[in-house]
Design a protein around this motif. Sequence first.
Motif, short mmCIF file in Angstrom:
data_model
loop_
_atom_site.label_atom_id
_atom_site.label_comp_id
_atom_site.label_asym_id
_atom_site.label_seq_id
_atom_site.Cartn_x
_atom_site.Cartn_y
_atom_site.Cartn_z
N ARG A 80 -5.12 -1.17 4.23
CA ARG A 80 -3.82 -0.89 4.81
C ARG A 80 -3.92 -0.84 6.34
NH1 ARG A 80 -2.72 2.71 1.23
NH2 ARG A 80 -3.36 4.53 2.40
N GLU A 116 -1.81 -0.60 -1.22
CA GLU A 116 -1.22 0.67 -1.65
C GLU A 116 -2.31 1.69 -1.96
OE1 GLU A 116 1.83 2.34 -5.11
OE2 GLU A 116 1.16 0.26 -5.16
N ASN A 117 -3.43 1.22 -2.47
CA ASN A 117 -4.49 2.11 -2.92
C ASN A 117 -5.70 2.19 -2.00
OD1 ASN A 117 -3.13 2.72 -5.41
ND2 ASN A 117 -3.67 0.66 -6.08
N ASP A 118 -5.72 1.44 -0.91
CA ASP A 118 -6.91 1.37 -0.07
C ASP A 118 -6.54 1.52 1.40
OD1 ASP A 118 -9.21 0.57 1.37
OD2 ASP A 118 -9.81 -0.82 -0.20
N VAL A 119 -6.85 2.69 1.97
CA VAL A 119 -6.50 2.97 3.36
C VAL A 119 -7.20 2.01 4.32
CG1 VAL A 119 -8.24 4.75 3.77
CG2 VAL A 119 -6.10 4.81 5.04
N LYS A 127 -7.51 6.11 8.63
CA LYS A 127 -6.39 7.05 8.49
C LYS A 127 -5.65 7.21 9.82
CE LYS A 127 -9.04 9.78 5.30
NZ LYS A 127 -9.73 11.05 5.15
N ASP A 152 -0.63 -8.91 -5.70
CA ASP A 152 -2.00 -8.41 -5.76
C ASP A 152 -2.39 -7.71 -4.46
OD1 ASP A 152 -4.72 -8.16 -6.86
OD2 ASP A 152 -5.23 -9.64 -5.32
N SER A 175 -0.41 -6.38 -2.24
CA SER A 175 0.36 -5.14 -2.06
C SER A 175 -0.22 -4.00 -2.90
CB SER A 175 1.84 -5.36 -2.41
OG SER A 175 2.01 -5.58 -3.79
N LYS A 176 -0.71 -4.32 -4.08
CA LYS A 176 -1.37 -3.28 -4.90
C LYS A 176 -2.65 -2.80 -4.23
CE LYS A 176 0.45 -4.83 -9.33
NZ LYS A 176 0.16 -5.51 -10.60
N GLN A 177 -3.40 -3.74 -3.64
CA GLN A 177 -4.63 -3.35 -2.97
C GLN A 177 -4.36 -2.45 -1.77
OE1 GLN A 177 -7.73 -6.33 -2.27
NE2 GLN A 177 -6.58 -7.71 -3.60
N PRO A 208 -15.38 0.64 0.13
CA PRO A 208 -14.70 -0.61 -0.16
C PRO A 208 -15.54 -1.82 0.26
CG PRO A 208 -13.23 0.91 0.95
CD PRO A 208 -14.59 1.50 0.98
#
Length: 157
Positions: free
Chosen positions: A115, A109-112, A31, A103, A105-107, A2
């Motif tokens: 997050r 959701e897909n990127d640990v 993680k 935007d 929240s979408k990021q 990323p």
Amino acid sequence: MPSGLAPATLARHIQPRAIATRAAILAEAAKALESSGYSAASIYSLIASPDLTKGAIFHHFSSKRAIAQQLVQGWTSAAEEAFPEAATTVEPSSAWLQAVFLDLSKQIENDVYLRAGMKLTLEPAAEGAHQAYRLVGRRNQRRRRERHRTPRSTTPP
């Protein structure tokens, strides 16, 4: 890997193997920090992969705090990129805020990585992480002031 995790200037001076190791450390740490939180995690519990050694961890990061700061920086960069784009629209503030948060929240959701960085900014135990929001907020306030100071051309209707 990323964006925000290995600046281009560093990538020119670091071997690809070292970049991959650093990314693996951050992936495992993201993680672990996302699931257990900053306070509950030790630097050794952050790295569950048998492919990573203690020497590799300490070569790239001096502490758990340094790992957390890298993850927070990734989140901060994503937030900083989202706000200026939205602030340049002519839509009402509520509409562009909604677009920004959708935007982001979408990021996350897909990127640990993002997050974990976002969650770390909310943890009081993650020293200095809460200041990331203050920094983003100050930069955005400055941009808004500059935008309002810029004289707008008035054309007759």
